[in-house]
Write a protein that holds these residues in place. Structure first.
Motif, mmCIF file in Angstrom:
data_model
loop_
_atom_site.group_PDB
_atom_site.id
_atom_site.type_symbol
_atom_site.label_atom_id
_atom_site.label_comp_id
_atom_site.label_asym_id
_atom_site.label_seq_id
_atom_site.Cartn_x
_atom_site.Cartn_y
_atom_site.Cartn_z
ATOM 1 N N TYR A 106 -0.951 -43.738 27.223
ATOM 2 C CA TYR A 106 -1.777 -43.126 26.188
ATOM 3 C C TYR A 106 -3.198 -42.862 26.706
ATOM 4 O O TYR A 106 -4.197 -43.122 26.038
ATOM 5 C CB TYR A 106 -1.818 -44.016 24.937
ATOM 6 C CG TYR A 106 -0.452 -44.254 24.361
ATOM 7 C CD1 TYR A 106 0.138 -43.321 23.509
ATOM 8 C CD2 TYR A 106 0.288 -45.382 24.701
ATOM 9 C CE1 TYR A 106 1.421 -43.528 22.992
ATOM 10 C CE2 TYR A 106 1.558 -45.603 24.197
ATOM 11 C CZ TYR A 106 2.132 -44.662 23.339
ATOM 12 O OH TYR A 106 3.393 -44.864 22.836
ATOM 13 N N HIS A 121 1.711 -49.520 24.386
ATOM 14 C CA HIS A 121 3.047 -49.187 23.902
ATOM 15 C C HIS A 121 3.724 -50.389 23.248
ATOM 16 O O HIS A 121 4.605 -50.216 22.395
ATOM 17 C CB HIS A 121 3.907 -48.666 25.062
ATOM 18 C CG HIS A 121 5.165 -48.009 24.612
ATOM 19 N ND1 HIS A 121 5.183 -46.831 23.891
ATOM 20 C CD2 HIS A 121 6.479 -48.370 24.763
ATOM 21 C CE1 HIS A 121 6.434 -46.487 23.631
ATOM 22 N NE2 HIS A 121 7.232 -47.411 24.148
ATOM 23 N N LYS A 169 -0.463 -44.124 15.556
ATOM 24 C CA LYS A 169 -0.196 -42.857 16.259
ATOM 25 C C LYS A 169 -1.369 -41.893 16.105
ATOM 26 O O LYS A 169 -1.792 -41.250 17.075
ATOM 27 C CB LYS A 169 1.081 -42.231 15.717
ATOM 28 C CG LYS A 169 2.338 -43.014 16.039
ATOM 29 C CD LYS A 169 3.566 -42.352 15.412
ATOM 30 C CE LYS A 169 4.826 -43.165 15.690
ATOM 31 N NZ LYS A 169 6.024 -42.576 15.042
ATOM 32 N N LEU A 191 -4.257 -43.030 18.344
ATOM 33 C CA LEU A 191 -4.074 -42.772 19.770
ATOM 34 C C LEU A 191 -4.187 -41.289 20.119
ATOM 35 O O LEU A 191 -4.297 -40.944 21.296
ATOM 36 C CB LEU A 191 -2.708 -43.311 20.223
ATOM 37 C CG LEU A 191 -2.561 -44.841 20.181
ATOM 38 C CD1 LEU A 191 -1.149 -45.261 20.523
ATOM 39 C CD2 LEU A 191 -3.565 -45.498 21.125
ATOM 40 N N GLU A 192 -4.159 -40.440 19.120
ATOM 41 C CA GLU A 192 -4.361 -39.021 19.393
ATOM 42 C C GLU A 192 -5.817 -38.710 19.741
ATOM 43 O O GLU A 192 -6.104 -37.720 20.418
ATOM 44 C CB GLU A 192 -3.932 -38.200 18.179
ATOM 45 C CG GLU A 192 -2.416 -38.202 17.957
ATOM 46 C CD GLU A 192 -2.026 -37.453 16.684
ATOM 47 O OE1 GLU A 192 -2.968 -36.978 15.996
ATOM 48 O OE2 GLU A 192 -0.830 -37.374 16.383
#
Length: 883
Positions: free
Chosen positions: A760, A577, A564, A567-568
């Motif tokens: 994303y 996903h 997570k 992916l930021e």
């Protein structure tokens, strides 16, 4: 994606064929059948051989005679390097003189022993020449040219038999079919002379240089003649050692016809056909069978086996030179000079990379060491050596050493595979066993020849210690069964040799001196079975306590959190996903700047989609992941790759297979207006009139909703288990990661749902993930769900919507496509009876998508049919069974 299950059933035949290919059974069926046929045909000759007398003849050979015969055998083998000198000159290959001689020895000795219609020699020459940066075009031309001239010399010898210079009439009368074979080989030389004048020969075998001039023609036939003539001379010299009455002409005639029979048999090294014909020819001259057998065995050892073992030792040191470092060197004497201690202690670690030929050769040397130990244990020792050993050691210790020699021999045979694959633990155990084996061969009967050979192999292994870097290799059921069969056959061979040679040798002795040392058949059977069981027990324990080859488990919570955070700051793709399902492992490359998600199936790591992270680092990250996989002897495969990343895979040696096309709807252009969208408008109007409602629910989802969706999912599955890897499945934790689209009836009952997968990529792309609906829903239910999803995504500012992949779509349409893709095209066109490939694409065409291809990137060493079956198994595997 129900097509996956159907393909699994249809590919069972491909799987069986792939297993046969992988175990190489088909490659050996014909030679094995011929060898069995020859054995059955030659049983009469074999029964007449006095094996005890044969062993007695071996034991009484003088060392000077052995050295003389071995020296001439080496000369005969060296003569074959004239082939390599010829093609070096003819094709202007940039290889040094002594390198050419060495490469010729390696290729020719392996080709003599292994054969397979010259493929072994051609393959080794290709590897060795490529290590010297010879262009592949020149290599292909030289190898092809060489394949046409090797039989011309034997053809010339056949003509000498036909005109009567070499008398062979008795042999031809005993077996008339040999006359046809002799004429067939004899006609090869004039046919070659005519063939080399054709344009076909010029284009494919002479690199468009036209027909051969008489100088090259003479040199070609001369090189081939020297090979066969000197081999025949070796046969004659060995024969004359035991049979002084045999003439040169008779020996050359027998050798020529036997060589022709060996070629016709297609067996490796002509084994069986050559030997039976030679023994028959010698017996027809009135020579005793046991001495004939001695000649054949000694010829095989001196001309085939010993030179091949030396060739393996040479090949163990062949590796690509570090060209870059050489080019940067100024070539000074001081720079090239190395300190002696450094050269011994560090060599060859300073070179960094060693080729596959070296590891393969070491593995075969270890295998040969195991066989030599078993042969040493199976055959009687020299009595004067046994007497000398008895003065130093007690009889029980000698018997124990004999048994330990058998155990070590079997273990070396099984460990040879690990040496070829460069496994570090196999190296340590093999080095220990070679040293122990050399000691016990001395302790059992002072067999110093075998001990010296084992120590030489141990030294070669120690010098090459830097190449053993792999932590483990995958061991499957077929590997265990294969090695179990090999060891059983070898131990059975030990029993046959030991149970026959010891009593025969005992009967041959004038006095039964030292008969207590000679074993009877029952003792050999006990020793063989005990040795096999102990060897397998020890290796099984080593296997149980080994480090895990590659631990693959569910992605831990901290890895999910790390994903997570990653992916930021980095963009994902259409498959990102799927990484939250937990059934894939993560490889963080380039100091955690590149993420490569993968799952393991058999001996392959299958990467889902393209690596994530900066494109500038992708190439280095792929290489880093390949090195990681290579430590465990597994291959890396990339599944559903995109066109933008194909150059990266191509640069790293991958091939490609088109899996299908992804349907991407550009939402700016999506509309229900127009004649072509009339059917979609009708569906939407009908469901709105009947009171159906569309709703998007955002996470977190309440327990009651998930329970309702679970009922719909179970009914949709109808007892079938979920799929995984590249597909989402019904998991409550996974569904909490993204919005869910609901389609409700007028009574507020959920009739269908679809989970969504963000791309994303800055809210640019949205994909449909899990889709389920109740039985008995009205026609067009999924159409209405898709229409509503597309309109909602457009209103939310998304640029494109992914409808998923159409398998095998637009695959193999080109006339020049690879055969596997052409077969897939046939499946796409005519597979509608069991899965509607065409129908699936037509269904998605209703939404006017743009089609983007998806590929499978796989190494050239991987069998594509087998890989497709494994991908089917991977996707069809229950999500909870990911190990």
């Amino acid at each position: 994606m129900n097509w996956i299950r159907e393909i699994a059933y249809k590919l069972h035949l491909i799987k069986l064929l792939s297993i046969l290919y992988r175990t190489r059974l088909l490659r050996f069926l014909i030679p094995v059948a011929i060898i069995v046929f020859v054995y059955l045909e030659g049983q009469k000759q074999f029964r007449e051989i006095n094996w005890g007398s044969m062993i007695h003849e071996f034991h009484h050979m003088r060392p000077f005679t052995i050295i003389l015969l071995l020296s001439f055998s080496f000369l005969a083998v060296s003569v074959m390097s004239t082939y390599d000198l010829l093609i070096r000159r003819h094709f202007n290959l940039s290889i040094g003189f002594w390198d050419t001689i060495r490469y010729g020895w390696i290729a020719n000795t392996s080709n003599n022993l292994i054969g397979f219609a010259g493929l072994t020699g051609a393959g080794l020459r290709t590897i060795l020449y490529r290590n010297r940066n010879v262009p592949i075009g020149s290599i292909a031309a030289s190898v092809a040219f060489l394949s046409t001239i090797t039989f011309t010399g034997l053809s010339l010898l056949a003509w000498l038999c036909i005109i009567g210079i070499f008398p062979v009439q008795a042999l031809l009368q005993a077996h008339p079919w040999l006359a046809y074979a002799m004429w067939a080989i004899a006609l090869y030389l004039p046919l070659f002379v005519l063939f080399q004048r054709t344009s076909l020969f010029s284009k494919w075998f002479n690199r468009n240089q036209g027909q051969l001039n008489w100088r090259i023609m003479t040199a070609s036939v001369g090189a081939s003649f020297l090979e066969w003539f000197f081999a025949g001379m070796t046969f004659w010299l060995i024969g004359a050692t035991f049979l002084p009455e045999i003439t040169f002409a008779n020996a050359l005639g027998i050798y020529t016809i036997a060589a022709i029979a060996g070629i016709i048999s297609m067996a490796p090294g002509g084994i069986g056909g050559f030997d039976l014909t030679a023994i028959l020819g010698l017996q027809l001259l009135g020579f005793p069978p046991d001495k004939c057998a001695v000649i054949l065995v000694l010829f095989r050892i001196l001309y085939y086996i010993v030179p091949w073992l030396i060739g393996l030792m040479m090949a163990a040191f062949e590796f690509p030179i570090n060209r870059k470092r050489t080019e940067q060197s100024d070539g000074s004497i001081m720079e090239r000079a190395l300190n002696f201690w450094q050269s011994v202690w560090g060599w060859p670690g300073q070179f960094g990379f060693i080729g596959e030929v070296g590891a393969w050769s070491l593995g075969k040397l270890v295998f040969a060491s195991g066989v030599i130990l078993l042969l040493s244990a199976a055959t009687p020792g020299l009595l004067y050596r046994i007497h000398y050993t008895e003065q130093l050691l007690s009889f029980p210790i000698m018997r124990l050493s004999h048994q330990l020699t058998i155990i070590i021999g079997i273990m070396l045979i099984m460990l040879s595979r690990g040496i070829s694959l460069r496994v570090k633990r196999a190296y340590y155990w093999t080095l220990f066993l070679l040293c122990a084996g050399s000691f016990f061969t001395l302790a059992k009967a002072f067999d110093y020849e075998e001990a010296i050979f084992l120590l030489i192999v141990a030294v070669l292994l120690w010098i090459s210690r830097h190449r053993f870097y792999r932590l483990a290799i995958p061991v499957g059921l077929y590997n265990v069964l294969g090695w179990g069969l090999i060891t059983l056959l070898i131990v059975y061979g030990y029993y046959l040799i030991g149970s026959q040679s010891h009593p025969a040798f005992l009967n041959h002795l004038p006095k039964r001196a030292h008969s207590a040392w000679l074993l009877d058949p029952s003792q050999h059977m006990i020793a063989a079975i005990f040795g096999l069981l102990v060897a397998w027990l020890i290796l099984s324990l080593l296997y149980l306590f080994r480090p895990k080859p590659l631990a693959i488990g569910e992605t831990a919570a901290d890895e999910q959190s790390k994903l997570k955070g990653f992916l930021e700051k980095e963009q994902g793709n259409l498959l990102t996903h799927m990484l939250f399902t937990g059934d894939k492992s993560f490889f963080w490359a380039m100091d955690d700047q590149i993420l490569i998600p993968y799952a393991k199936i058999r001996n392959k790591l299958v990467v889902l989609g393209d690596p994530l992270g900066p494109k500038s680092m992708i190439n280095a990250a792929i290489q880093q992941f390949q090195q990681f996989a290579d430590q465990f002897a597994v291959e890396v495969v990339f599944y559903q790759t995109t066109p933008d990343y194909l150059p990266f895979y191509h640069e790293n040696g991958y091939r490609f297979f088109k899996l299908g096309e992804e349907a991407l709807v550009h939402l700016d252009n999506f509309t229900l207006v127009g004649k072509q969208n009339a059917s979609l408008r009708a569906v939407k109007n009908r469901f709105e009139r009947e009171g159906f409602q569309f709703e998007i629910v955002q996470p977190p989802h309440d327990t009651l909703l998930l329970k309702k969706l679970s009922i719909i999912s179970d009914q949709w599955l109808d007892g079938k288990h979920e799929k995984g890897y590249s597909l989402g499945w019904f998991d409550k934790d996974y569904l909490q990661m993204a919005p869910i689209a609901l389609l409700k009836s007028s009574g507020d009952h959920i009739v269908a749902f679809a989970s969504l997968a963000p791309g994303y990529d800055g809210s640019t792309t949205l994909s449909v993930d899990l889709m389920r609906y109740l039985k008995g829903t009205p026609n067009g239910t999924m159409d209405q769900l898709f229409i509503s999803l597309l309109e909602w995504a457009k209103s939310q500012g998304y640029a494109q919507f992914n409808l998923g992949m159409a398998p095998l779509s637009s695959v193999g349409q080109s006339r020049t496509a690879i055969k596997e893709e052409k077969l897939a095209r046939i499946l796409f066109q005519y597979g509608g009876s069991w899965y509607g490939f065409v129908g699936l694409r037509r269904y998605k065409e209703k939404f006017s998508p743009a089609w983007e291809p998806r590929y499978l990137a796989y190494p050239s060493s991987v069998s594509l049919p087998l890989l497709l079956v494994e991908l089917v198994r991977l996707i069809s595997r229950h999500p909870n069974k990911n190990k």
